[in-house]
Design an enzyme around this catalytic site. Structure first.
Site, PDB file in Angstrom:
ATOM      1  N   SER A   1      -9.415   1.599   3.205  1.00 21.53           N
ATOM      2  CA  SER A   1      -8.616   2.397   2.304  1.00 21.53           C
ATOM      3  C   SER A   1      -7.611   1.575   1.516  1.00 21.53           C
ATOM      4  O   SER A   1      -7.052   2.042   0.519  1.00 21.53           O
ATOM      5  CB  SER A   1      -7.869   3.480   3.105  1.00 21.53           C
ATOM      6  OG  SER A   1      -7.005   2.891   4.065  1.00 21.53           O
TER       7      SER A   1
ATOM      8  N   LYS B   1       0.851  -1.193   0.000  1.00 29.30           N
ATOM      9  CA  LYS B   1       0.000   0.000   0.000  1.00 29.30           C
ATOM     10  C   LYS B   1       0.883   1.238   0.000  1.00 29.30           C
ATOM     11  O   LYS B   1       1.876   1.303   0.736  1.00 29.30           O
ATOM     12  CB  LYS B   1      -0.909  -0.033   1.233  1.00 29.30           C
ATOM     13  CG  LYS B   1      -1.925   1.096   1.335  1.00 29.30           C
ATOM     14  CD  LYS B   1      -2.817   0.868   2.553  1.00 29.30           C
ATOM     15  CE  LYS B   1      -3.854   1.956   2.725  1.00 29.30           C
ATOM     16  NZ  LYS B   1      -4.725   1.715   3.902  1.00 29.30           N
TER      17      LYS B   1
ATOM     18  N   SER C   1      -9.711  -0.757   7.462  1.00 27.96           N
ATOM     19  CA  SER C   1      -9.166  -0.746   6.104  1.00 27.96           C
ATOM     20  C   SER C   1      -8.441  -2.025   5.717  1.00 27.96           C
ATOM     21  O   SER C   1      -8.173  -2.247   4.529  1.00 27.96           O
ATOM     22  CB  SER C   1      -8.213   0.442   5.939  1.00 27.96           C
ATOM     23  OG  SER C   1      -8.906   1.657   6.099  1.00 27.96           O
TER      24      SER C   1
END
Length: 433
Positions: free
Chosen positions: A151, A77, A175
């Site tokens: 997210s 990420k 997330s």
């Protein structure tokens, strides 16, 4: 033509390596092919490239037990540092060049895994929907019109579509779990501090966790084995005793029916009851619990003064670059700097939170709680039309977790389900990791 499964697993890759049926370079070729085929899904901020992957593969020694993750591809990420690759947190103007990789990333590289690329996310890890990025809305792995979850959107979809065997996300309010459900993955959120957050852009620094997405519980367990560990440079790092595996004495289910929402609420409701019927047959005592305490605890994250922690970490950048931040993201971050977010209000919230943590420890001692990972989902268009309400609903059963210092693992209700996937999350105390 060499056979590749649609989803990559540690077991398949390791067997193929051991049988001399696969090389890391052949795996790179397939990853690049799949990335090109799925480029319109907005999965990547730094897309997979031969140059990036070969940088790490070329340094691998001959295959041996000294590198337990030898030749395993993983995605990162883009709020987690990878040396020599920009970290943007999905905000180009925020971008910086890290001089070293995040502690967890380096541990995995040292174990033999190689990075594939940097994945798209809800900007500054603020959101559970996967649509809040200037790099484009991340599409669901199976249905382009549906949200991917956030997210850690790109991280989840990269694994679901076979471009990585596992991926790293982050989780402050869900997330690392919501995208797992919506893309039929396992999402493991370690206990606070079990994995270092050194080299991670903070959302709420005291609550942030690095997480893992994979296609099986076994793969998440393996990654956890090599990612966890104390980091002297991380002020949030903790040491946990390895207690081994054992069944809980009790499984708690919610007393009242959970809230299901969206156009397909009845589909998800049916899948929830299918999951709970199987839970009742596990041979572990099942009891029912009022979820209200956990819901009330969750409200502290955004409805109280705790949100000021998000503002404290990013206020300088946001104040100087207001036009560069997504409007809904800016609104959430700036809410932490309003006049009513006083120090007195914060301490009131912290004292109430301590009460909830104390009660949670009493309730979940030698037990786990099972809830839906989320009560439904939305189309990307529905989220655009009402970004705040839809996002809030996605977090109904996730927001309490880090506030109460719990660990969690999100698992699919059906590992083969690609039609409106549903999942459950198992919550346990921090020391049950």
């Amino acid at each position: 033509m060499k056979f590749f499964p649609k989803k990559l697993s540690l077991k398949w890759i390791n067997q193929a390596y051991d049988n001399n049926e696969l090389t890391p370079y052949e795996l790179v070729d397939e990853i690049l092919k799949r990335a090109e085929e799925n480029k319109d899904k907005n999965i990547w901020i730094v897309a997979p490239s031969r140059e990036l992957m070969e940088k790490y593969i070329s340094k691998l020694p001959p295959r041996s037990e000294d590198k337990p993750l030898w030749g395993i591809p993983f995605a990162i990420k883009d709020n987690i540092d990878l040396e020599g690759v920009p970290t943007t947190a999905a905000c180009p103007e925020y971008s910086y060049m890290p001089k070293k990789s995040a502690f967890v990333v380096q541990k995995l590289i040292d174990a033999g895994a190689f990075p594939v690329g940097k994945t798209n996310l809800d900007q500054f890890a603020t959101g559970l929907v996967g649509t809040r990025s200037p790099y484009g809305e991340v599409h669901n792995a199976y249905d382009d019109k549906m949200i991917s979850g956030g997210s850690s959107s790109g991280s989840a979809v990269s694994v679901a579509l076979g471009m990585a065997a596992f991926s790293l996300g982050t989780d402050t309010a869900g997330s690392g779990r919501v995208p797992a459900m919506l893309n039929t993955l396992v999402g493991f959120k370690p206990s606070l501090g079990a994995w270092s957050t050194s080299g991670v852009v903070p959302a709420c620094a005291s609550l942030d966790c690095v997480t893992v997405f994979a296609n099986s519980l076994e793969d998440t367990e393996t990654v956890n084995q090599y990612a966890k560990g104390y980091d002297a440079e991380c002020v949030w790092s903790k040491e946990y005793e390895d207690k081994g595996k054992k069944l809980p004495e009790k499984i708690y289910l919610p007393l009242e029916e959970p809230t299901f929402f969206g156009d397909n609420a009845e589909v998800h409701r049916a899948k929830w009851y299918s999951a709970t019927e199987r839970i009742k047959k596990l041979g572990v005592k099942v009891e029912y619990i009022d979820y209200k305490m956990f819901y009330d605890a969750a409200l502290i994250l955004y409805d109280g003064a705790y949100v000021a922690e998000r503002w404290a970490d990013l206020k300088e950048f946001v104040s100087e670059n207001e036009d560069k931040v997504f409007p809904v993201t800016k609104k959430i971050l700036q809410s932490g700097g309003t006049e009513e977010k006083t120090a007195a209000r914060l301490f009131e919230d912290l004292h109430m939170l301590q009460y909830y943590r104390h009660k949670a420890k009493e309730i979940l001692k030698n037990a786990v709680m099972v809830m839906p990972t989320a009560g439904g989902t939305f189309t990307r268009e529905q989220v655009r039309e009402d970004p705040v309400k839809t996002n809030s609903l996605m977090g109904l059963y996730t927001n309490h977790c880090n506030l109460l210092d719990l660990m969690a693992v999100a698992v699919p209700e059906n590992t083969q389900d690609k039609n409106l996937p549903f999942g459950i999350t198992i919550f346990g105390l921090a020391d049950s990791i």
